[in-house]
Motif scaffolding. Sequence first.
Motif, PDB file in Angstrom:
ATOM      1  N   LYS A 245      -8.281  -0.945   7.708  1.00 14.02           N
ATOM      2  CA  LYS A 245      -9.660  -1.170   7.275  1.00 14.02           C
ATOM      3  C   LYS A 245      -9.783  -2.479   6.474  1.00 14.02           C
ATOM      4  O   LYS A 245     -10.664  -3.306   6.744  1.00 14.02           O
TER       5      LYS A 245
ATOM      6  N   MET B 201       0.836  -1.212   0.000  1.00 14.64           N
ATOM      7  CA  MET B 201       0.000   0.000   0.000  1.00 14.64           C
ATOM      8  C   MET B 201       0.868   1.259   0.000  1.00 14.64           C
ATOM      9  O   MET B 201       0.597   2.195  -0.757  1.00 14.64           O
TER      10      MET B 201
ATOM     11  N   HIS C 179      -5.797   2.676   5.541  1.00 16.07           N
ATOM     12  CA  HIS C 179      -6.331   1.863   4.446  1.00 16.07           C
ATOM     13  C   HIS C 179      -6.126   0.374   4.761  1.00 16.07           C
ATOM     14  O   HIS C 179      -7.038  -0.442   4.639  1.00 16.07           O
TER      15      HIS C 179
END
Length: 188
Positions: A149, A123, A146
């Motif tokens: 989650k 990421m 991100h």
Amino acid sequence: MSTVRHQPEGLDQLQAQTKFTRKELQSLYRGFKNECPSGLVDEETFKSIYSQFFPQGDATTYAHFLFNAFDIDRNGSIRFEDFVIGLSVLLRGSVTEKLNWAFNLYDINKDGYITKEEMLAIMKSIYDMMGRYTYPCVRDEAPSEHVDKFFQKMDRNRDGVVTIEEFIETCQKDENIMNSMQLFENVI
């Protein structure tokens, strides 16, 4: 001193292994040979080529992960066959084939699991590749948020790792992921 050149497998064999036509394979091969006359792409060349598509950011780390996903036999170079088989999956593969390929990308150490650290490394490399000057502006903690989650969604049994089954099942239930999987179909 002559240069060692890699000769690809026969077109018929590649056509059977991919979802490309003979003409498409010939066209892809011409482009591949143009960029890599030896018939092999090493990681530095791959990074250099890939980075040209993302001039606004730093694509080197993501290109490293991508290179490893294409380098099927882990020998430090990508043959035309490796490249075209991976490309076939990404562009024309079934949802399950694409998700298996994506899992392989995220499973950096190839142990059959995705850890939070592996997902965060990928990421962060994506955020780096997209550049600092995206709109809306990306906060430094965004990649971590991100990942938190996604990991919460994917790690169904809360054992700290995501298995291929958890990954595929979660992705197939996520409408946004499913829509993004169709984006590149029939691009060539």
